[in-house]
Scaffold this motif. Sequence first.
Motif, short mmCIF file in Angstrom:
data_model
loop_
_atom_site.label_atom_id
_atom_site.label_comp_id
_atom_site.label_asym_id
_atom_site.label_seq_id
_atom_site.Cartn_x
_atom_site.Cartn_y
_atom_site.Cartn_z
N ARG A 194 0.84 -1.20 0.00
CA ARG A 194 0.00 0.00 0.00
C ARG A 194 0.87 1.25 0.00
NH1 ARG A 194 -2.25 -3.37 4.34
NH2 ARG A 194 -1.51 -2.13 6.10
N ASP A 196 0.91 5.62 0.59
CA ASP A 196 0.35 6.95 0.87
C ASP A 196 1.27 7.96 0.20
OD1 ASP A 196 -1.39 5.58 2.54
OD2 ASP A 196 -0.21 6.01 4.34
N ASN A 198 2.54 11.87 -0.20
CA ASN A 198 2.60 13.23 0.33
C ASN A 198 2.96 14.16 -0.82
OD1 ASN A 198 2.66 12.82 3.51
ND2 ASN A 198 3.81 11.19 2.54
N GLU A 214 -1.58 14.73 2.37
CA GLU A 214 -1.29 13.31 2.27
C GLU A 214 -2.50 12.60 1.68
OE1 GLU A 214 -0.07 11.59 5.98
OE2 GLU A 214 0.24 9.59 5.12
N LYS A 216 -4.38 9.06 0.76
CA LYS A 216 -4.42 7.64 1.10
C LYS A 216 -5.45 6.94 0.22
CE LYS A 216 -3.45 8.16 6.07
NZ LYS A 216 -2.32 7.25 6.25
N ASN A 217 -5.46 5.60 0.36
CA ASN A 217 -6.54 4.83 -0.25
C ASN A 217 -6.44 4.65 -1.76
OD1 ASN A 217 -8.85 3.35 0.33
ND2 ASN A 217 -10.21 4.97 -0.38
N THR A 249 -5.29 15.30 5.35
CA THR A 249 -5.26 13.97 4.74
C THR A 249 -6.46 13.82 3.82
OG1 THR A 249 -4.23 13.11 6.73
CG2 THR A 249 -5.19 11.50 5.24
#
Length: 480
Positions: A194, A196, A198, A214, A216-217, A249
């Motif tokens: 995975r 993330d 930035n 940041e 995510k996902n 985020t």
Amino acid sequence: MNSLYEAVIGLEVHAQLLTETKIFCGCSTNFGNPPNTNVCLVCLGHPGALPVLNQKVVEFAVKMGLATDCTINRNSIFARKNYFYPDLPKGYQISQFEKPICEFGKLVVVKNDGSMKEIQIKRIHMEEDAGKSIHDQEETTLIDINRCGTPLLEIVSEPDMNSAEEAYLYLSKLRQIITYLGICDGNMEEGSFRCDANVSVRLKGESQLGTKAEIKNMNSFRNVEKAIEFEIKRQIEILEDGGKIIQQTLLWNAEQNIALPMRSKEEAHDYRYFPDPDLMPVEVDEIWKSEIEKKIPELPDTRCKRFIEQFNLPNYDAGILTSSKELADYFEKVTEVTTDYKSASNWIMTEVLKVLSEGKIGISQFIISPVNLGNLIVLINNKTISIKIAKEVFLEMLKSNQEPDTIIKDKNLLQISDTTEIETIIDKVITANPKDVQEFLSGKEKVIGFFVGQVMKESKGKANPQIVNELLKKKLSQQK
Ligand code: ADP
Ligand code: MG
Ligand code: ZN
């Protein structure tokens, strides 16, 4: 992208390690078992239950560190990262903070324009995964603790990338290395690898970093690329409108192709890290380190260079063939049967990869063995069959998984090199096409292609094309 600005990107990658058991207990890491069956007092977070470090996790972390040119810290420390989460029963995650196991690494990527770029790795640390909350039931949320305590490596880059392309290449390289090492399956879709991202932007020439967001996902390479591109554009637009970037985020929404802010409650970071009193500092001495180093297989860059030299392949071919360890192994097994390395490479890069991508399978599920593919190439080169017939045999091998020899015999596909047989066919074709014969005789040499085609068709592709060519020229000229 607005050319006044420069994007800055740093990636945090979480890789699930392929150990049999969890990082601090003996529970199985097997995926897909019934919920809450791979659990014990330790990973359920019962008070007083003591964690015991899985040695394999340290070994895997050191492998990854060595493969990415990191310094391996002789001593490193586990820390508690405190936060409340329903699927984290202890109320803290065991991670590493001040003293991670690996630091100061780097890797090099080759960009599409051919230039190279070095990206620094800030740190690699070991930590445990949390469990899973399952929200797709009506009205209730269910918790599955099975994943709690699954070992992870977190690999943190310096903010060294300046485009979505560079981030994509860095991530691919990391994945390639970690799968070569065999310590992670690298599956982004299933979440065992995975990332993330930035992202910040700044005016070109500015030395200070901008405020980052940041994201995510993102569960595929393509989504990482799209999310970064989206975020760069969003931030530039805000700055152009005179606004300010706020640190936050965002969650990537793959359906809508946008990144949306997480609820701000979820990102108040106050982890209160402190050294875990239940775990000793980890020590990796020189002897252990060098034992681990010996177990590291040939890595992609080295193997790629060797393929270029040993098999005299173009860079492009070597790059594709070494993209995964399994594919490179497959190629090398083919070369044990035939020394026609370039043909072996061509067959793999075109026919084999086509079958893999159409069937969405990996080379390990590919039905034709490397020995059979090698033999097919041998049969072409010793003129037993033409390339055209070989493609037919290849398709048959896909279906029946038989040896090429058997298929050629059973289907009567042997190449016809017997000149009398070919002459008979040529005569027939010449008689049937008087107009084209006249054209040839009037100087239009190009029609020879038409005749070759007709003869090949008549022979069901089995006539030796070289002999057909020679005989046709002779016979046609004799028509005068
Ligand atoms: P945090 O404490 O917020 O997690 P870190 O300093 O640990 O921040 O960095 C996390 C990741 O963010 C690293 O990969 C780093 O390279 C990246 N990063 C840090 N600052 C920036 C920035 N201004 N722009 C883009 N990436 C950044
Ligand atoms: Mg972070
Ligand atoms: Zn357990």
